[in-house]
Enzyme design. Structure first.
Site, PDB file in Angstrom:
ATOM      1  N   ASP A 197    -103.443  33.483  45.654  1.00  0.00           N
ATOM      2  CA  ASP A 197    -102.523  32.424  46.119  1.00  0.00           C
ATOM      3  C   ASP A 197    -101.987  31.559  44.971  1.00  0.00           C
ATOM      4  O   ASP A 197    -102.750  30.904  44.279  1.00  0.00           O
ATOM      5  CB  ASP A 197    -103.315  31.562  47.124  1.00  0.00           C
ATOM      6  CG  ASP A 197    -102.601  30.292  47.592  1.00  0.00           C
ATOM      7  OD1 ASP A 197    -101.405  30.122  47.307  1.00  0.00           O
ATOM      8  OD2 ASP A 197    -103.275  29.487  48.272  1.00  0.00           O
ATOM      9  N   HIS A 372    -104.054  24.023  49.171  1.00  0.00           N
ATOM     10  CA  HIS A 372    -104.032  25.095  48.170  1.00  0.00           C
ATOM     11  C   HIS A 372    -104.641  24.607  46.858  1.00  0.00           C
ATOM     12  O   HIS A 372    -104.424  23.468  46.448  1.00  0.00           O
ATOM     13  CB  HIS A 372    -102.598  25.564  47.918  1.00  0.00           C
ATOM     14  CG  HIS A 372    -101.927  26.102  49.143  1.00  0.00           C
ATOM     15  ND1 HIS A 372    -101.990  27.422  49.495  1.00  0.00           N
ATOM     16  CD2 HIS A 372    -101.222  25.475  50.116  1.00  0.00           C
ATOM     17  CE1 HIS A 372    -101.326  27.607  50.629  1.00  0.00           C
ATOM     18  NE2 HIS A 372    -100.842  26.444  51.027  1.00  0.00           N
TER      19      HIS A 372
END
Lengths: 559, 559
Positions: A197, A372
């Protein structure tokens, strides 16, 4: 389908999610076995006028439908599950997901009328799936929704690890710890390639823990003498839990407002992912009857979306909840790029109503952290997995680039880092990876019920129409002598306000008449020529007069 | 026009610049004397489709044209001077500005063909203007363009101070120091009301000095082995100076690319506001001929504007300059809200070309600082001026609110702080200020050559057209028997791609035919009824089939 066929290559590619934020869909193929990871949607770019959502082009998968063993979903966010109702219609394969993720998927499929005919299989972090020659296992991660997992795919060519969306939160909400040991173990066993990611690859440092937000919320709730309204992403179940925790700590009840917020609280509550004591939730109708300092309103609208609950409240058009002077409104989210102006407008309206508004970037407001991981967390993942090859995924190109630099910094061979566009394949054979040929890929635009029936020509027309509008010119010509029998009539939409521009339109009329007369004198009478000439003459005139280029649609009839 | 008429009120209001960023225009009126401060433009909001720029409604000024003594301009940025070519056409009054500001204004008026017929008067920070009963004097400020001033307006009712745009930069570029002593002196004399810049009222602390950027630029230029491209606002003359300084320090020459950059460098250079040694500037054509580490390209495009120099370079469509792998590109600006995606796309393209891109918020990149003061600087101004009344200006509503809170914090009586919308007046009489009646105000939209000919109806049509396009339905009916002589023909633009949707359009055709037959059987033959019925029936059908609502334009002719 033998596990040992040495001719079989391993292919890894994205149909969505690289070079963009959204519509995540990754494909791992070994020989005749295809495993898909995630099936998301993307919200349209600003030049996709009138488009509702965008999903990946899945031609490659439908062309190879017999090989697709299933779709594994890493977590329940729209950019990972939102494409399923469209994809499953054309490719009805089993969907594997953890409990909360599956609950959210089933809500979607039910709405789409697809619950009966699809196959959904519940997994947990300890599941092991044999998908042809590929074995899938899982590891728990931290993200802004519970039950998020990363995927470990063992293939005869080696192991591929897909992180899903993740951060490292060492003090997670509701004990949703990441399984650091298992991640380390996978790394120790040896990993051929990591797909990780990249959302926050541009951000230095560590993303703060979600728990920090809870402390701040409780403090704000405590100080407020009146109602507190909290807008956040409906999909952030941890955040929702913390709003309830802060409400409990300050003896407030919570009203849930906004369709997607009600939906998520219901599903996550039923499945046990929200810890809400009996009687904590009140109906929106009860808000006005209760003491102001006993109430929290938890709602959608943190992005200033025009039809959302908070936007309606800010504009005093919400049917049930009014914002009163002295109320506190918390926007517990950072605007997604492109939404800044809408959020700003909502904050302005709330201030005008006399509310105390807490907003802005999380680092200032204290009421938002990202789901994130930032650069140090991305490096931690790389250090744990120690992959031979590295593919940054889930991000715009610049994020993938920054993530690639992090990969180099922690020692991955630069020649073994692949930054891919959608459709770019990486193939592995005999332990060696290289860029392979392209597979079909692209955007499928969904407008209303139409899937893929709006293409570039339609979008170009919408763009033109949006800039300077349209003029329809209607003329009837006589078949016998080619004279003008009626018209020209000029109808304008989105060009100029007719009442203010009569002179201009009268002159336009004369231009059309003159052009047609001239053509007919010259014996030009093919349809296409007449139309093109009228269009050109009128377009030129209008551009000179107004510096605008409306679309011109000549309708010439013969009687 | 006596200075002593006790009946004369003092009116202060904004025609633009409050509740918005842009089109600054403030009005101070005492009795029969009106002084206007600034005359800016605003770029359109995203729902103003096809609009080029927005200026204030100046009805109040044209209605009182005999009283308007002049327009004072605080500095040469578009949101303060950009409206002049439109305003002076309707209100030809003297314009007062400092040298660089006047240079930039004259460039604009020349383009508009207005240089001959307008009156422009050069001032400096020591000028004193007698404008009827109002005396104007000035003080130097720090901002991102030289020659910026604040305005002190002495009226028989008291002194009004207008800060213009400002920060406090204690180490300014080119010795453009703010005149702290004069500001203090004005405050000491006593100020009735302060109008002060609120742009950064949401930001804690101090805005860093512009000089910091110079240090960083030099460092980056030095490290780079190849060409350096710097994109920044053409209007930031200090930044431009520092690019030249860094180029000199690292023995590079500078090519100027982009129309507005060339324009500003020319004007500011001619007027002596840029210190550029002979021979430093090279033509864009020479860039390719020089050693890569001896070149800097200074260009427009820091906001990702589609037609700008940097955007063209990023897309490899610039005629003269290519970005080569290893070049360094510096985006020395923060994206203005709404431009984030465009800037992101440009950064992506540059990375794809192999450039090393330095971008992001100034706090991360080090190559940008704001030209507007943060909270501590706003408090410093309030402390220096010590106004009795305070009107935050130049900002969205939330910024004005935050600025008002700062005013309270430094001791201004909350009842003497006025947050105004455009058109709201504050009137002062006998030392007492109160909100007065409204004056006409609003947005005048400019589309091409049209000023104010695009209103809400046209914008609504453009919005509708942009979402789902338009269908034009053409039918010819017989006058005698009311039968359909030709058509219906359906022409679609921006709705669906016709080749993909033949079935749908055929069915739409049938719906129109059936509707018309039914109406004619029922002897309904008024024009309006026929059109409305066709529109409704077709609209309903299309919505059911597609969930879209295109504009439908029935054209029914009779022969």
């Amino acid at each position: 389908m033998s596990k040992k066929n040495p001719q079989d290559k391993l292919l890894v590619f994205a149909l969505g999610g690289v070079g963009e934020i959204g519509k995540n869909m990754y494909v791992i193929q070994h020989g005749n076995d295809i495993v898909v990871v995630d099936s998301g949607l993307k919200f349209p770019e600003e030049d996709m006028l009138g488009i509702d959502i965008v999903i990946p082009d899945i031609t490659y998968l439908t062309d190879n439908r017999d090989k697709v063993r299933g779709i594994i979903i890493t977590h329940g966010h729209e950019d990972h599950i939102g494409g399923l109702p469209y994809v499953l219609r054309h490719l009805n394969v089993p969907v594997y997901a953890t409990r909360l993720t599956l609950g959210l998927i089933e809500g979607k499929l039910k709405e789409a009328g697809l619950l009966g005919e699809t196959k959904r299989i519940l997994i947990n972090a300890d599941s092991v799936l044999e998908l042809g020659s590929i074995t899938a296992s899982f590891f728990k991660t931290n993200h802004s929704i519970p039950d998020s997992v990363g995927v470990c795919l063992d293939t005869p060519e080696g192991t591929i690890v897909h992180t899903g969306d993740f951060k490292f939160d060492f003090t997670p909400v509701n004990d949703q710890y990441a399984d650091l040991q298992r991640i380390a173990e996978i790394g120790k066993r040896g990993v051929l390639a990591l797909l990780s990611d990249s959302t926050n690859a541009e951000r230095p440092g560590m993303t703060p823990s979600e728990s920090n937000v809870g402390v701040e919320l409780t403090e704000i709730f405590r100080k407020s003498q009146q109602r507190v309204v909290v807008a956040t992403f409906a999909s952030n179940v941890h955040r929702i839990q913390q709003v309830f925790n802060a409400a409990m700590a300050t003896k407030r009840k919570v009203a849930i407002v906004g369709r997607s917020m009600v939906n998520v609280v219901t599903i996550a509550g039923e499945l046990g992912y929200l810890n809400i004591p009996e009687g904590m939730i009140i109906e929106p109708e009860e808000v006005n009857k209760m003491a102001a300092d006993r109430v929290v309103v938890l709602c959608t609208g943190s992005q200033g979306e025009p039809m959302s609950a908070l936007t309606r409240m800010a504009r005093s058009t919400h049917r049930k909840i009014d914002i009163l002077p002295g109320d506190t409104v918390i926007i517990a989210a950072t605007p997604i790029p492109g939404n800044e102006r809408d959020v700003g407008r909502t904050v302005d309206e709330l201030f005008r109503l006399g509310a105390n508004v807490i907003y802005g970037p999380g680092s200032v407001s204290g009421v938002h952290v990202s789901g994130h991981g930032s650069q140090e967390e991305l490096k931690l993942m790389l250090n744990l997995i120690k992959p031979e090859y590295f593919m940054p995924i889930h991000g715009e190109y610049r994020m993938l680039r920054q993530h690639a630099k992090l990969g180099e910094a922690v020692g991955v061979d630069p020649d073994k880092i692949f930054i891919c566009d959608i459709g770019d394949t990486v193939e592995f054979q005999g332990g060696v990876g290289r860029k392979g040929s392209k597979v079909p890929s692209g955007n499928v635009l969904i407008d209303g019920l139409g899937v893929g029936d709006v293409g570039n020509i339609v979008l170009r027309d919408r763009k033109l129409l949006s800039q300077d509008g349209i003029l329809v010119v209607v003329v009837t010509l006589s078949k016998q002598d080619g004279t003008i029998k009626s018209g020209p009539d000029i109808i304008s939409r989105g060009f100029v306000y007719v009442r203010e521009s009569e002179g201009l339109l009268d002159e336009a009329n004369r231009i059309v008449t003159t052009t047609l007369h001239k053509l007919m004198n010259d014996k030009v009478n093919e349809w296409a020529s007449l139309k093109t000439n009228v269009k050109d003459a009128l377009g030129r005139f209008l551009y000179e007069q107004t510096r605008r280029r409306p679309m011109i649609l000549p309708i010439i009839m013969e009687v």
